[in-house]
Every structure is written in C-alpha cells, then in structure tokens.
Enzyme design. Structure first.
Site, PDB file in Angstrom:
ATOM      1  N   SER A 926       0.885  -1.116  -0.039  1.00 40.63           N
ATOM      2  CA  SER A 926      -0.072   0.004  -0.040  1.00 40.63           C
ATOM      3  C   SER A 926       0.942   1.472   0.052  1.00 40.63           C
ATOM      4  CB  SER A 926      -1.086   0.153   1.065  1.00 40.63           C
ATOM      5  OG  SER A 926      -0.256  -0.028   2.657  1.00 40.63           O
ATOM      6  N   ASN A 929       1.996   1.618  -3.655  1.00 40.40           N
ATOM      7  CA  ASN A 929       1.113   1.774  -4.975  1.00 40.40           C
ATOM      8  C   ASN A 929      -0.147   2.523  -4.371  1.00 40.40           C
ATOM      9  OD1 ASN A 929       2.824   0.071  -6.401  1.00 40.40           O
ATOM     10  ND2 ASN A 929       2.163  -1.546  -5.189  1.00 40.40           N
ATOM     11  N   TYR A 930      -0.629   2.875  -3.317  1.00 42.94           N
ATOM     12  CA  TYR A 930      -1.848   3.191  -3.019  1.00 42.94           C
ATOM     13  C   TYR A 930      -1.846   4.629  -2.199  1.00 42.94           C
ATOM     14  CZ  TYR A 930      -3.827  -1.024  -5.205  1.00 42.94           C
ATOM     15  OH  TYR A 930      -3.901  -1.991  -6.119  1.00 42.94           O
ATOM     16  N   LEU A 931      -0.815   4.786  -1.393  1.00 50.50           N
ATOM     17  CA  LEU A 931      -0.688   6.082  -0.578  1.00 50.50           C
ATOM     18  C   LEU A 931       0.084   7.071  -1.160  1.00 50.50           C
ATOM     19  CD1 LEU A 931       0.190   3.978   2.724  1.00 50.50           C
ATOM     20  CD2 LEU A 931      -2.246   4.582   1.879  1.00 50.50           C
TER      21      LEU A 931
END
Length: 972
Positions: A926, A929-931
């Site tokens: 995360s 890639n997502y934060l």
C-alpha cells in the site's frame, strides 16, 4: 628560573662558507648539506616559522651576551608574557633561556648521517666559553636564515657569496618580529604572518626581515616596558654589529623538506619532559629535530590574525618591496588559512597557559597534516599583491586555533561524489506539463543485456533415471538444471508444477532421450541439486577480493547498460537485463506453473529509441526484431514471452521522470475524486432503487468498490489463476446473514483475491444493499456470477462519466490515502517520542493494508526474531532492576542511566508490539502503490520524524518528487 647555559658548542668555518656545529651531545650539523636540501624542497611555511622563532630567541640572546650567567639545561623556556611585563634585567634572564633553547634547537636540526660521522673530529672544540658559543651559534643560525630566504626552486636563491655568510655577526642579530629593530629603522613594527594583516614591517638597516606563521606569543603592543625593551634591543643589536644578508633576511636557517615527520619519543628527552614549560614559549619547526628525537609540537597550531593596536611605527619605502617578495614565497593554501583564522574566542593561549599544558597534550599533531603541508611545498607558489593601505599602526596579533584538515579516504570521496550526483536531481515536477501525449523528445540507450550462455555442469555431476546415470544433451541438461535448482522449493511438491515441467522437459529432449525418459517419478536431480548448493556456498564464502571483482563487473555493466539519456537527462533503467530461461512460477495457484521459459534471442526483441539517436547494437551475428521511434510510449525494449504470450517490457526505474509523472497524476486524480465523492455516493445510493437490474448491480458493485476498496476484477481464462474481483464475484463467494455476531445485514465475503490471497471479510451493509444481494442471488447456483449483467468494461465506462480519469483503481487509491490521513490525525500524539509516533504511523498504515487486503503469510524468521526480541527485553528489565537497587546510593549520573534504560526498554516493547501486529500484513504494498507519499512526508516534517524511518532508500528515490513538493501543511 635559571639563566645558565651548559651546552657548549664550537663552530668550524669552512672555506666554502659551510660550518659544523658540534654540541656536547655529539651531534654535528653540516650547513651545506642542509642548505642544499632546503634549496630543493623547502616551503614558505617552514621559512616563516623558523624566522619568527629565531628572531624571538635572538632578541633575548643579546642580553645573554651582556650577562655572564649560563645554565646547564637545554630547551629551557620562560613565559613570554612575563618577559614583556617585567624589568629589563629579569627579561634578559628569560631571554637567556630562549637563547639557550635556540642553541639546543640548532643541535637538533642536524638529522643527516654525515653529522654523526663528524662527531669525533669536532669534539675537541666542545669546551669553549659560553659567550663564544652563543656568538658562533648565532652565526650559524644567520646562515640558515639566509639560505631559507632564497627561493625554494631557484638556484639564484644561493648566489650570495660565502664571504657575506662568513662575516662576524653578533648573537643579538636575531630579533623577534615584535621587538627587533636596527640602527637605521627606529620603530620597525612586527609584521603579521598573514598577508591580510601585514601593515608594519621590521627592517634592519633598511632591510625587511620575513616573519613566519607560527604560534609565537607577541609582546603586548600597548605595553611601555615592552616598547622600551624593543628599543634597548635595537641599540644593543647595532652596537654588536649585527649583519643581515642582502635579501633582507637574517642569514642562516637550514631546513629540511618543510615539516618532516618525527616520532614522538618522550623517553629520549627526559629533561624536556620534566620541564613542561620548555615548549611553552617556543614553537619549533619539525625540521629542527632529528628523526629520532621527540618534537615539541603544540597541540593546536595557531596562526596570527589582525587586531587593533595603539602603538604607531614608521614604515620605510623598501618595506613594501620586501612585502611583495615575501608574499611570493607564501603558498596559496597557507595564505588562505591565515585569512580564515579570525574567530578564536580566547584570543590565543598566553605563555602562562602554555606552561600549564602537559607536554603530551602539545604533541598531538596529526602526521596527515604534516604530510599535507609537505606536499603543499612542492606546489607552484602564487604571487600575491601586497596591501596598498600599509598603515603606521602596529596591529596586535591574536593566535588562532588551526583546525587540521581531515584526510579523505578514496571510499569516502566516492561516497561524497555519489551523494553530489544524487543531489543533482531533475526537478521535472517544476517543469510545464505536456498535454499532447508525447512522453519524450529524445531517447538513447544501449539496449538490453542478454542472459549468459549456458555452461554445462562438470562430467561428474550426473542426471539419474531409474537409478542409472544418463548423459543428457546440452539443451536437455539445461532444462534439467532448471528443476534441480528448485528441488528444495515448495513448488516442486505441487503436482501441477511437476506435470507442466515434465511435459516441457520432454520437448527439449532428443528422440533417443525421449524414448528412455518417460516417467517423471524415476528422474533423479539430487546430484545436480547438490552441485548447485555447493556452488552457492562457494559464492557466499568467496574472499573480499573475489566479491569486489564481481561487484566491479556488475557496476561496469550497470554503468554501460543501466542508464539512458532522455531529453538530455540521464535516467536509470529499471530492468535492463532480459529474463533468463527457467521455470515459470506465476502468481498464486497459476495453472501454467512449472512450464519452461525459453531463452530470449535478439530476434525476439523490439527496440524503441529516438529517431536521431544511435540504435543499440544487437549481439554479433543477430538482428533486432524491430526498431521503433514511438515517443508516446515509455518502454525501451519489448518481447513476447512464450508461456502466457504476454508482452514484456524494459521500462525506466520507478525514480525516473516518466514513472514519477505517472504516480503524480494518479494521486492528483485521487485528490480530484475527493471533490466529487459525495455526489457519486449520492448517485449510486439512488440507483439502488432503480427499476433496471443492470443499474442496480452497477450501483451495488460501486458501493463495494468504494466501501471495501475491492478491485474491479477481470474475467479470467482457463489458463489463468482463478482470482476474483468485484465484478467477477460468484455466488459461492458471498454469504448473507440477517444477523451475525450481534450485527444485522451481514455479508460474508470469502474468495481468492489477487495472487490467490484469500479475502475474508464480514461486513455489515445497509439494508437496501442486503436486499439487492438477495435479489441478485435468486435462482442462481454455485458457479454463477453474482453480477451477471456487469463487467469491468461497463463499470469503467460509467466511472469515466462520473469523473474524467476515474477508475476502480482511483477509488482504491483515494480510500487508501484518505484512510491513512484520517488515521494519522487520530493516532498521532504530538508530544510522543519518535518510537511512539512510528508505532502510530504503522498502525495507520496497517489499517490501509487491511482495507486493501494486503496480506502475507507469517515470515519463517518471525518466530526466531520474536524470541531474540524477548531476550533483549528480559535483559533490559534485569538491567533496570539492578540499576534501581543501586540508585539510592548513587549520584545523579546513575539516575540518568536508569532513565536511559527505561527509554530503551520502552522502545523494545513498542518494537515487539509492532512486529507482532504486522506479521500477517504487508505494509509495503500500500505504501508503494496506493498511499500518496506526500501525506507521509508532511507528517514526518510536522512531527519531526526522520523520513528514513518511514521510507527506505528505494522508496525515498521513488518518491523524491514528493519529498521536494510537500511541506508540513500538506493535506490529501
């Protein structure tokens, strides 16, 4: 202090002007020998040092001639500050000691082997009168000073006749730069050794005497007694018939190559060790000592700095000319150090303070410094123009501490260079964005690196079939080694893996081998496995030299192929090596695992580069599949792999501009979603009541994507792993419970997610969602799609209608970043310690990982690491108990130790908690890639947490744009 002098020397004048000084210790100095040595390599640094010291000592030697008292000790010293403020009679006593020290210094300068050879021949003249000895030693000193002031690289420095060197000179000819004057120059001031502070110059008979930049303590310029002593010394010098050489410098001063390294040996100079004051008022050049004698080296070598003074002197015109010549002899590095030495708070160390310093403390001068100054002597000297504003004010001189320049090792230089290169960042985020879809204007690279050719195993390493060794062909043997290398892996226990491998293994065989090898269970790869294990151990046990060679080879390969030039900037390539042949593993329970990935050839590879750039060269005897010049894509090379038929790419490193821009756009799109999320949520809530089943299914799916951060989920072929997303959910993946564990309207999800990781979640949903799910599952059996009227294409088209650039992944990114921001606000205590703040950050990160189902299996090393951590905690608690039992009888120091131990224990306990909580959670996925990385950067800056505690080196490189862009006030 006694003013007696015990050392008696005699000087034999040679026809050529050379002389031998024979002292009571039997050491002989040949003037010409040292003179020649000085001519070849002496520096202005040593010139200045010796001159100033000689003048200080000889100023007092004139009183030695008038006083008959002498001492039997060498290297005696007295406080110069005391000399300056005492009566002339007492000051002459102290000067006698300096003279005595100077005589001893002359004897120590004899470091050549010839001096020892002449020892016996000159010993007969040892017992001369004390006054005669000082007169001759002064004569020898004048010769050395004369030689010193001749240029270090020009033979013309030695063209003064020997007769001028042999002239009779008084022992009072050498005055210190602060007190000397001749009969012609009434008030010649002491000139600073630094070029910036040279305003008044001592002159003798109109001749300028060069000072030196050493830590000699000067007479206070405002002292009347000191001024009277100066004039008295001048008249005595004139009366004694003081002579100077034609260059304006006191004759004599033979020095070796600047500062020579001398080994400190206290035992060889017991007298100097017993008299700590000897070195206090006399700073010797290292060249004044034999190599086997301990040098008197002051711990902090000092230089002069200019200060205000109240005593006025008159300058002569020839002083300015001498200054010009003098500055030519000063190395640029020395002049720089002089100018920088201005801020010592204590104003230098007076003589009383010098006397209080232990001799050992004053001898700690680094050899590196000495070597460095010796090297500076060989450099070309730069002439510096004299100052035009020579005033008639004598500046007060202030000693400054000179910091030794640290020696930089080659390794440190390389690291420093690498650091500079890292700092030279392409700040692409500050450039204007291009909207035409063009990714680059120019692109040049060297192409990919192909896997090395297969090297056959030794003949004694064999493959066995049905218990018998079987010699394999090269291609078959290579395929066998692929499996042998994985023999201890879990994959080899899977039937699918073994079946797929054996099928491809037989394809690589020759017809004869295919006839023999028919049953995989009869194949034995153990001997091959043992060989590769031994090779692996051998590589691990390689020597440092072997590892360094391998490392250098890899670095050379990286330097050649690991970078490309894009739009004039050097960028790192992510995977410049093509995949080597081997066995396909795949993600999760992939149905094609175990199949052989064949070797990639140049004919399989397409190259993408700029039109005007040089096309990479293929391996000899081959050619590329295709060469393209497409500036709308970011890949450098591509090929189609044989197992799944997918296109593989060589791309730029995640830290590159193109990758960074992509990340930046992704997070900015997620931030834009925050502005319309309320509208979108209101829309899909209304659609739950739609009369169309298609709209209802789309609205419920969007609710799950928003609330649970589910992936959209693509339909999978039979040859792909059966992983499930939102749109591909089947009836068996969902269970509905009106009530479960005290919750109403509970939906239980249980399906294989990405990488075949199980997704299990019990979610309490809104009542209308629950009823819609019941409706969707009516008349459906196991294996049927839950959302039978929805796929990812339809969903993404709808999302684009809601907001430009919106996809299921943007929802996932938005919810992940929003969760991190809210959790950090909730969990972070501004007054907490850094370890406590890190625990709060990891807990916030863990909430995101759970939301995104970023799970992992418990690491094999987890149990062992936890045991080690518990042992550390136990030991720390025992240390605290012991410290507490002793605390009542100890001082404050014990209390600080106890506090430190408690902090360490708390840190270990936090680490234990954090590690145990995260054993099944993958925080890195995360985070990468997502934060939005700017959230973490802003949090670190706001709460004074080092960014290194949050991002490792790879992550810091990847998110360099975020580190530069975000401040502590950034909000997602």
């Amino acid at each position: 202090m006694s003013g007696d002098v015990a050392a008696e020397n005699s000087i034999h004048i040679q026809n050529g002007g050379s002389c031998e000084v024979v002292q009571s210790n039997g050491v002989t100095t040949n003037g010409h020998g040292h003179h020649h040595h000085h001519h070849s390599s002496s520096s202005s640094s040593s010139k200045h040092k010796s001159s100033s010291k000689d003048k200080h000592r000889d100023r007092e030697r004139e009183h030695k001639s008038s006083n008959s008292s002498s001492s039997s000790k060498e290297h005696k010293s007295s406080s110069r500050d005391k000399d300056r403020h005492k009566s002339s009679s007492s000051s002459s006593k102290h000067r006698d000691k300096d003279k005595e020290r100077d005589g001893s210094s002359n004897s120590h300068r004899s470091g050549s082997s010839s001096s020892h050879k002449d020892k016996d021949g000159s010993s007969s003249s040892k017992h001369k009168s004390s006054s005669g000895h000082h007169k001759r030693s002064s004569k020898d000193k004048e010769r050395r000073d004369k030689d010193k002031d001749r240029g270090s690289s020009s033979s013309s420095r030695h063209k003064s006749s020997s007769s001028s060197r042999d002239k009779e000179r008084s022992s009072s000819s050498h005055k210190s730069s602060s007190s000397s004057s001749s009969s012609k120059s009434k008030h010649s001031s002491s000139r600073h050794s630094s070029s910036s502070s040279s305003k008044d110059h001592p002159s003798y008979d109109g001749v300028f005497v060069k000072p030196e930049p050493v830590s000699q303590q000067l007479m206070h310029s405002g002292s009347v007694d000191a001024f009277q002593m100066q004039q008295l010394g001048s008249y005595e010098a004139a009366a004694a018939g003081t002579n100077f050489n034609g260059n304006g410098n006191v004759a004599g001063a033979n020095y070796k190559n600047g500062y020579e390294e001398s080994i400190v040996d206290i035992k060889k100079e017991e007298e100097s060790f017993n008299n700590l004051s000897q070195a206090s008022s006399c700073d010797y050049s290292m060249s004044q000592f034999r190599a086997d004698e301990p040098p008197f080296v002051v711990k902090h070598e000092q230089s002069y700095a200019e200060e205000d003074s109240t005593m006025n002197y008159n300058d002569h015109d020839d002083d300015a000319d001498e200054m010009n010549d003098d500055e030519e002899d000063v190395p640029l590095a020395m002049r720089k150090r002089k100018q920088e030495a201005t801020d010592r708070p204590d104003g230098g160390m007076d003589n009383d303070d010098d006397d209080d310093i232990p001799l050992l403390a004053r001898k700690k001068v680094k050899k590196e410094k000495i070597k460095k100054e010796s090297k500076e002597k060989s450099k070309k000297r730069v002439k510096e123009e004299p100052s035009d504003d020579y005033g008639n004010v004598k500046p007060k001189k202030k000693k400054m501490k000179k910091e030794p320049e640290p020696a930089v090792s080659p390794g440190k230089r390389q690291k420093a260079k690498a650091k500079v290169e890292e700092e030279e960042v392409w700040r692409w985020w500050e450039e204007e964005k291009r909207a035409d879809g063009v990714k680059w204007s120019t692109l040049e690279h060297k192409g990919p690196v192909f896997a090395p050719r297969y090297e056959r195993v030794p003949r004694n390493v064999r493959f066995y079939y049905d218990g018998k060794p079987l010699e394999l062909s090269e291609e078959t043997e290579e395929a066998a080694t692929f499996y042998a290398k994985m023999l201890n892996h879990d994959y080899c226990t899977k039937e699918v893996f073994n079946n797929n491998f054996f099928k491809d293994f037989r394809k690589s065989m020759t017809p004869r081998e295919r006839e023999i090898i028919k049953d995989f269970r009869k194949c034995n790869f153990q001997e091959m496995f043992n060989y590769f294990q031994a090779e692996s151990e051998k590589r691990k046990a390689a020597s440092k030299e072997e590892k360094l060679i391998k490392k250098n080879e890899n670095e050379a390969l990286m330097k050649e192929f690991g970078f490309c030039m894009i739009d004039g900037h050097k960028e790192k390539i992510g995977n410049f090596r093509l995949e080597p042949p081997g066995l396909f593993r795949g993600r999760g329970e992939h149905p094609k695992m175990g199949m052989i990935k064949r070797r990639i050839q140049a004919s399989d590879v397409s190259i993408n580069c700029g039109k005007d750039s040089k096309v990479p060269s293929p391996p000899p005897g081959s050619r590329w599949k295709e060469v393209r010049h497409d500036n709308t894509v970011t890949w450098l090379a591509s090929w189609i792999e044989n197992v799944q038929g997918q296109v593989k790419y060589i791309m730029l490193n995640p830290s590159s501009k193109l990758k960074g821009e992509k990340d930046h756009i992704k997070y900015e799109t997620a931030r834009r979603l925050d502005k319309v999320i309320d509208k979108i949520r209101a829309t899909y809530r209304d659609e739950w009541k739609s009369k169309e089943m298609r709209v209802r299914q789309r609205a419920v799916a969007l609710y799950f994507i928003d609330k649970l951060a589910l992936r959209a989920g693509n339909e999978k072929d039979e040859d792909q792993a059966d992983t499930v997303g939102c749109c591909s959910l089947r009836v068996e993946h969902v269970q509905l419970h009106k009530e479960l564990n005290g919750k109403e309207n509970v939906v239980v999800f249980d399906f294989p997610g990405k990488d075949s990781i199980r997704y299990y979640n019990e979610v309490e949903v809104e009542k209308r969602v629950f009823k819609n799910l019941e409706l969707f599952m009516e008349h459906k059996k196991e294996g049927d799609d839950l959302f039978d009227r929805l796929n990812t294409q339809v969903l993404n088209e709808h999302l684009k209608e809601l907001m430009e650039g919106l996809t299921a992944k943007v929802f996932r990114t938005y919810n992940a970043s929003k969760t991190l921001q809210s959790q950090l606000d909730l969990l972070t205590d501004p007054s907490a310690t850094v370890p406590e703040k890190l625990l709060a950050y990891n807990r916030a990160n863990r909430a995101v990982a759970i939301l995104c189902n970023h799970q992992r299996s418990v690491p094999k090393s987890h149990e062992k690491s936890m045991e080690n951590l518990k042992e550390k905690i136990k030991a720390k608690r025992e240390a605290i108990e012991k410290c507490e039992s002793e605390y009542h009888s100890r001082d404050e120091k014990k209390g600080k130790q106890l506090e430190r131990l408690r902090d360490q224990l708390k840190k270990l306990e936090l680490q234990e908690t954090d590690r145990d909580e995260n054993k099944t959670i993958a925080l890195g996925t995360s985070k990468l890639n997502y934060l939005d990385p700017r959230i973490s950067v802003a949090w670190c800056k706001k709460h004074d947490v080092p960014i290194e505690k949050i991002f490792n080196k790879t992550q810091r490189t990847k998110f360099l744009w975020a580190v530069h862009m975000a401040d502590e006030n950034y909000r997602f």
